[in-house]
Scaffold this active site. Structure first.
Site, PDB file in Angstrom:
ATOM      1  N   GLU A 228     -57.201  42.117   0.469  1.00 21.61           N
ATOM      2  CA  GLU A 228     -58.135  42.735   1.421  1.00 21.61           C
ATOM      3  C   GLU A 228     -57.870  42.193   2.827  1.00 21.61           C
ATOM      4  O   GLU A 228     -58.796  42.033   3.618  1.00 21.61           O
ATOM      5  CB  GLU A 228     -59.575  42.429   0.982  1.00 21.61           C
ATOM      6  CG  GLU A 228     -60.598  43.425   1.479  1.00 21.61           C
ATOM      7  CD  GLU A 228     -61.991  43.092   0.974  1.00 21.61           C
ATOM      8  OE1 GLU A 228     -62.254  43.318  -0.214  1.00 21.61           O
ATOM      9  OE2 GLU A 228     -62.811  42.611   1.764  1.00 21.61           O
TER      10      GLU A 228
ATOM     11  N   HIS B 129     -63.575  50.976  -6.226  1.00 23.11           N
ATOM     12  CA  HIS B 129     -64.018  50.251  -5.024  1.00 23.11           C
ATOM     13  C   HIS B 129     -65.154  51.060  -4.407  1.00 23.11           C
ATOM     14  O   HIS B 129     -64.976  52.208  -4.011  1.00 23.11           O
ATOM     15  CB  HIS B 129     -62.836  50.173  -4.037  1.00 23.11           C
ATOM     16  CG  HIS B 129     -62.987  49.126  -2.975  1.00 23.11           C
ATOM     17  ND1 HIS B 129     -64.083  49.039  -2.155  1.00 23.11           N
ATOM     18  CD2 HIS B 129     -62.158  48.112  -2.596  1.00 23.11           C
ATOM     19  CE1 HIS B 129     -63.923  48.027  -1.316  1.00 23.11           C
ATOM     20  NE2 HIS B 129     -62.772  47.435  -1.560  1.00 23.11           N
TER      21      HIS B 129
ATOM     22  N   HIS C 189     -61.851  43.022  -6.381  1.00 22.74           N
ATOM     23  CA  HIS C 189     -62.638  41.791  -6.202  1.00 22.74           C
ATOM     24  C   HIS C 189     -62.805  41.059  -7.523  1.00 22.74           C
ATOM     25  O   HIS C 189     -63.890  40.546  -7.834  1.00 22.74           O
ATOM     26  CB  HIS C 189     -64.010  42.085  -5.593  1.00 22.74           C
ATOM     27  CG  HIS C 189     -63.920  42.945  -4.368  1.00 22.74           C
ATOM     28  ND1 HIS C 189     -64.338  44.236  -4.348  1.00 22.74           N
ATOM     29  CD2 HIS C 189     -63.415  42.694  -3.140  1.00 22.74           C
ATOM     30  CE1 HIS C 189     -64.122  44.774  -3.162  1.00 22.74           C
ATOM     31  NE2 HIS C 189     -63.548  43.857  -2.405  1.00 22.74           N
TER      32      HIS C 189
ATOM     33  N   ARG D  99     -60.616  52.180   4.910  1.00 26.42           N
ATOM     34  CA  ARG D  99     -61.634  51.111   4.875  1.00 26.42           C
ATOM     35  C   ARG D  99     -62.818  51.679   4.080  1.00 26.42           C
ATOM     36  O   ARG D  99     -63.489  52.618   4.536  1.00 26.42           O
ATOM     37  CB  ARG D  99     -62.115  50.753   6.280  1.00 26.42           C
ATOM     38  CG  ARG D  99     -61.068  50.153   7.186  1.00 26.42           C
ATOM     39  CD  ARG D  99     -61.124  48.625   7.290  1.00 26.42           C
ATOM     40  NE  ARG D  99     -59.827  48.136   7.786  1.00 26.42           N
ATOM     41  CZ  ARG D  99     -59.328  46.916   7.540  1.00 26.42           C
ATOM     42  NH1 ARG D  99     -60.022  46.038   6.836  1.00 26.42           N
ATOM     43  NH2 ARG D  99     -58.153  46.572   7.994  1.00 26.42           N
TER      44      ARG D  99
ATOM     45  N   HIS E  65     -56.274  47.653   3.617  1.00 28.87           N
ATOM     46  CA  HIS E  65     -56.939  48.831   4.181  1.00 28.87           C
ATOM     47  C   HIS E  65     -56.328  49.166   5.529  1.00 28.87           C
ATOM     48  O   HIS E  65     -55.862  48.293   6.249  1.00 28.87           O
ATOM     49  CB  HIS E  65     -58.446  48.601   4.317  1.00 28.87           C
ATOM     50  CG  HIS E  65     -59.119  48.334   3.016  1.00 28.87           C
ATOM     51  ND1 HIS E  65     -59.051  49.192   1.953  1.00 28.87           N
ATOM     52  CD2 HIS E  65     -59.875  47.278   2.582  1.00 28.87           C
ATOM     53  CE1 HIS E  65     -59.736  48.688   0.934  1.00 28.87           C
ATOM     54  NE2 HIS E  65     -60.238  47.524   1.288  1.00 28.87           N
TER      55      HIS E  65
ATOM     56  N   HIS F 108     -54.294  45.421  -2.306  1.00 27.17           N
ATOM     57  CA  HIS F 108     -55.619  45.629  -1.740  1.00 27.17           C
ATOM     58  C   HIS F 108     -55.601  45.460  -0.222  1.00 27.17           C
ATOM     59  O   HIS F 108     -56.066  44.452   0.323  1.00 27.17           O
ATOM     60  CB  HIS F 108     -56.616  44.652  -2.393  1.00 27.17           C
ATOM     61  CG  HIS F 108     -58.044  44.983  -2.115  1.00 27.17           C
ATOM     62  ND1 HIS F 108     -59.071  44.625  -2.954  1.00 27.17           N
ATOM     63  CD2 HIS F 108     -58.642  45.637  -1.091  1.00 27.17           C
ATOM     64  CE1 HIS F 108     -60.218  45.039  -2.447  1.00 27.17           C
ATOM     65  NE2 HIS F 108     -59.979  45.640  -1.314  1.00 27.17           N
TER      66      HIS F 108
END
Lengths: 334, 334, 334, 334, 334, 334
Positions: D286, D181, D226, D74, D8, D6
């Site tokens: 993330e 996502h 998440h 993103r 970006h 995960h």
């Protein structure tokens, strides 16, 4: 002596050509009305007219024995749902002016009933000055009240709603009746304007009698046209509710309103008279108009309502007089 | 010899009174057109008219030296955004019929340009039969094309959109030009119809030149009215984009269209002629109409466009002839 | 000496990357602006830029002889139709701050013209503090006025509407002009923002001159960009209405406004000057911008408007001076 | 060995400044992407960044021991709800190109996960070519799947709806996982995009497990980010329904999906691992992003998820290896 | 001693048959509630019920050792999004009356928690009298607060919005807690009401903690049901924002709210207790209800939350007492 | 011998409590109907009921001498405008099942008339299987046809529209009549459901007689309830149109339909019989229902329509027999 409370103005093509222009340029050419001569106005009543069965407006009145007719704007032409507001105002005012000129050109024959600029882009308060002008300056004896200014395009507040109170107040103050009569009807509504009249009258009565309007305005005089839509026929349906709630019996509440006889069958007129009482009914024909056609079966005009009334044998002389003119003279102070 | 490609029908009040009725009863009285006599039709051209500055349609043509005028429906009266569709169809057809009768009553004076029933409740394909009828049966030489059938109430597909292709196909097949001219304009749009014409012409040109329409229909003849809206004046703004994209230079693309001279100042006409070339321009006046008013400063009618053209000294004789009639004769096959 | 009233800020990528973030997180990361150094700000004017034809902003100004340029936010970047309001406010404020820093980094070269946070989620009154801040604290000499804060997504009140009065009041009180210039344009509108400018200017002039704005605010100074949209070209169309209504003649009413010369053809500029008068025109180029492309036919930049003005031989020296700087100095109190 | 599924992309300001331009001109300047040099791309990973806690992207990876990171666009920048479609397509494609260049500039460090042009103005079928291009031509190992292309402005079809089947088919055919996502979030939704992620993941799981998707596509690999929104925490709520309907027990159905560990508290991560099983979980951080902030209480970065995993004592070595890289290597075929 | 703060009324079919009638006749039969005898009321608690797993409401309470249960209306039955308002008011009032009769029929067993007539056709102020009546006249100890009166059909103002302040004021004045619990859920929302509860609780907490509500009403007692939706699980996600803004740390802000234990897995309950602290948690079961089903794996009822609490070994005796009754007694002043 | 064609099912509270649940959980609890015992079903007919004037359904039938009653679902409870579709389907099916059980529990007393799942989320074709099931499997003799499935919330296609043809085809194929009867009525409509019935019947007749339905389906048997709304009373209004268009006379067209006598005043019933003919009328009472109230003036039940019929002296014995049972036996093939 016959007084017909349900007549509509007959006007020259120039008036409606001007209206077509207003709807086309939406006021950008200004809203000055066309020049219409007295001769043109007179001819609208005296010349045979295809829409009237190829005879004249006066021919209809004369052969029916109508001495005095109350004339108002042709409702389906009132264009209350169009915009901007000033074209509705201009057209309404000019139609009222034409009616006024008609009453002067044919003294004693006509009494004016005003149209009001009932566009929802104005407030109800803003409709009132034209009522005041026509009554106090032009001598009109009443006004049309369109319960659906949206003309089928949206759902308006029903007549029992406080929305309408400023108009009721003005009517009471000026002491003139309102004739409840819808105007046009457009999609998404499914019905033609003529059926829309009936539907709106039905809702109007239901709403008025479910509300406090007649308590709040005990002197308000409302005349429901076309015999009250569906209500006299369906009155039985509403009788039980009166009982359950301990309210004034439904038929008594119904008698707080008035009704015209603009129904083209004798059975229907009889039903009306029996249901609401002769004293609450006013002779009205909408003549010349929808019914100005010869019935091939009888050779009569469908809208020869006076003949239907003549045939109702159980009416006393007094009742007949009241129905044909007395009630109208009284309520309209003719 | 002058051919004016931008004239509109003058018709008796009866036609528009009928239209007012259609809008009021929405077809529930039927859509049968009114009886209009030849005399009434003639009088619409020969009688002085307040809207035309108190002279007649013919007075305007004669004093301006117009020998032949192409007449189409008054665009702002076309009511494309009204419903149901059949009242739009009926009115369109009847106006075209009136134009046809005019061309027969005054042989040689007029050539017909058709209105189409451009309601969005029909498909574009359904607009075509009236084009076909007027061209093949009534001898019309072209048609109006309203780029905004919603008349300001919603955003329509722009002319570069494939939505319009069935109409373009029919125009090419019948080999007649279309005159791009908006109709009415209503809220929520802010502008009056007269300004809406300009705005729609501006978008029309932009959209056509940004699309493949003229590539897909190389024989399509489109005439943009009122001198092309804002585009000739603002042309400079679009020149760079032509360079960046390596596309055909903008001014060359602009010359795939035609333009009329319906502009009421000499400077504007000159700008037009210089920007798009005299060979792409057609003499047009919209006379009598918006400009039929005497200019107090000059004593001329504002729409005396022939006088403005006369004053343009740099035009060669050939160019002048082309502008005043040759281009029109060619494109309309007169 | 040349003053160019129609310039827009050139800013580093960081500013617009921040804007992209605001539109992505909608304010949930906060609205703190990015750190931008003075060097980055300077480079935005001095470095060659692909969007400007591979030369710098200053190269454009220098070769065109522009001594002073009024710079405002790039209108199409103003995002007035986005939400929530605080991201519009934050971006507007920061762009104004950047402009202010530019005026300090290059003293004498630039004068600031403010963007206002014209989101319809705020009231017009709430747009005024930023006007006040930029004028009284940052020394700005005017503001942009976007006539379509909805950016094509809905129909806004036209500039003649009382909706705009709080802003007009503040402009008069602060004694600064507003430059009428639309911002972005999105679906359902059909046109790109560049054409939307023209359409909105056209409606703006029509609406202002049909309203009482200039009577109610005789000291209001409004500059219509891009030569006034379609109006100078189409002015003839509006002359008759002036006569009919007995109003001030249209051309005189037109002269209650000012116009910039941001048109890329000499014919158009001449038409503008003749139609509204040289004294109502201000030199403006939008340079570098849409026109910053070399015309292959002439080897000139399309936006070399000074060369077009040079070629207009009939201008007197005084008129030329007024046009190139005098009128601007006067109205902006430079 | 750690694989972080995960991550970006970190990209230079020029990319987002270009995006701001697309949103401003809506494609009327064309959609050509900006020139971005390799040095600019490298610096986006190696320079300290205020948004990342004033250290660089690589600093985060290095100190966390991340050997390989899967990087995708993103999400909150994806602008799926903007228009016209071609600006969404252009931006998506260019971001994917940037990711591809990053994978080549830093060999072995990154693997690409594609964004798709999920605008509702295209069909789902029209999103697929970009998936195919990135996987077959650019070597990407998966794609983001935004369950709410409307970004909060309307209610989209839930992931259990057949609407999504063309995308599921392509994922299975190409044998790559999708990472569920959400993207941005705008009014009328109430929540910021970061909370919208959670809400959409919750609905996504509910919808998928109430549908036949995993029966119809048994080889479909979906990773819920998440930690699966609210579901693992609220799983008990859904257990009874499994019993009542005689369906596969809820926890077993939950195990047809995968989940990442992108949760910033140890208790939550433990709850996830226990509820769905370590074999269904993939290490994801993330990082750098929302959690790239030092916790004043611990001195750690909030998104130092590897430290939280380290503290979970009950994990076996095998489980730990699977979680940190084995599961990812298997499902993404690294 | 166990106090269960999350119970709902069990009522005879007559109550819901009456509700079905209200929704069918929309009040035109009046809104008089049905006659329900005490025996019928008692039987609703003492008779086995298919919806409760074929045992009675009391069987559930007795076997779970619940001494006192707070009972409120069944939220999904509250029909806040229906109209007209008076049927919502009538139903709410009658359900509250039934609850009151239950508290009197079973003294000491139940305490009332009120439903409020949360239709958006009333103002928030108009919801308050029923709160006042139930608390001051019927002895209720709190009220349900539905954060989505639109029940999924539109987006309501979030709980942090000033829209809700009149209700907060009344709660504080009457010194009773509100239990935040959504009602029904309809299209266009995608989720069933049970999941809608979770989603709305998640947004509720986010909105409250992003707002000034708890600052403006420091004495406001809000209990978030179902363990707080997604928030305790996702709390880590919100920790960094607390740091960045220098605000009160997120976990401390979270502790300005209370939460019930209505989660059906031990791990989830433990996560809740650890995240927000035992002192902020109240024992609640929603029993009998969604979880009243035997888990085939354990033979227990899923909603036997007391057994899950028993298994949490790290709770001290004091904590256990607080959780099972002390906290409830304190906050509800039992 | 009396056959009453207008009766509605009386059902236990459990049925409507289940319906209230369907509307609350919208199907997320499943749509399994409740267990209702034969005793509960019987009691619904034999126990006194407050809604029926404190006597039983059977008491009404017995004292009125009704031998056979056709029973259909209570129309105002049909919830056609609710969603999702499957709760409408489930409720419709179960009500039909209850009716079927009633016909078996009381052999000879009742005949079933089906409700159809007329949600607009299904196609008309999808309504047909339930018609087929009830007629072919359950022995039903007809079906209700609700002309307004939107129940006042939008404008549906009128009955003359081809939209309805699939249902007409099925009715003809199965050779059963449809009883036209609206269901509920909600805002924005102004009227209560009971008045909505009348309005919809009025539009239904107008639309059917303005269309080709009865030409396209000469064997279609449609019964308009409540005496045909407003039409028999207002029939005169429609007579002229028949003449103008040369169509079949209106009264003859009216006789292509049937009507029930569900009117609670003798005058109305007489008007109906005279207008459409006794042979087109069917005895119907809606008993027990709206009219089940004692008239204080007469001591009779308002819905004692048999007494009103008895009083109509001009009916011949044959007509009376036809009206009271013969016509029904014939059209329903009893």
């Amino acid at each position: 002596m016959i007084v017909d409370v349900h007549g509509h103005v007959s006007a020259p093509s120039e008036l409606y050509a001007w209206k077509a222009g207003l709807l086309a340029h939406r006021g950008s050419h200004g809203v000055r009305p066309p020049r219409i001569s007295d001769d043109q106005l007179r001819e609208a009543y005296t010349a045979p007219n295809a829409s009237f069965g190829d005879v004249s407006h006066f021919h209809h009145l004369d052969t029916a024995g109508v001495d005095v007719q109350l004339i108002s704007p042709r409702p389906y032409q009132m264009m209350h749902s169009e915009g901007p507001a000033r074209i509705v105002e201009a057209f309404t005012e000019e139609v009222n002016n034409v009616i006024h000129r008609d009453t002067e050109l044919f003294p004693g024959r006509f009494r004016g009933v005003a149209g009001l600029p009932q566009t929802m882009d104005l407030t109800v308060e803003q409709w009132v000055p034209e009522l005041r002008r026509t009554v106090t300056e032009l001598g009109f004896v009443g006004a049309l009240l369109n319960p659906d200014p949206y003309e089928g395009t949206r759902v308006p507040p029903a007549l029992g709603d406080r929305f309408w109170y400023p108009l009721y107040e003005a009517l009471v103050e000026l002491d003139v009746p309102a004739i409840v009569h819808a105007a046009g009807c457009r999609a998404p509504a499914r019905e033609p304007y003529s059926l829309h009249f009936i539907q709106e009258e039905t809702v109007a009565i239901w709403s008025l009698l479910s509300s406090d309007v007649l308590k709040d305005f005990p002197d308000l005089k409302l005349i429901i046209t076309h015999g009250g839509g569906a209500i006299p026929y369906q009155a039985g349906r509403f009788l039980p509710s009166g009982v359950r709630s301990g309210a004034t019996p439904y038929l008594d509440r119904l008698r707080t309103l008035r009704f015209d006889t603009c129904l083209y069958t004798r059975d229907a007129i009889e039903l009306l008279l029996k249901t609401v009482g002769v004293d609450r009914c006013l002779f009205g024909t909408e003549k010349p108009g929808t019914g100005s056609q010869i019935d091939p079966a009888t050779g009569r005009w469908f809208d020869d309502i006076h003949l239907l009334v003549d045939e109702i044998e159980w009416l006393t002389d007094d009742q007949r007089e009241s129905l044909l003119h007395g009630n109208a003279e009284s309520i309209f102070a003719l």
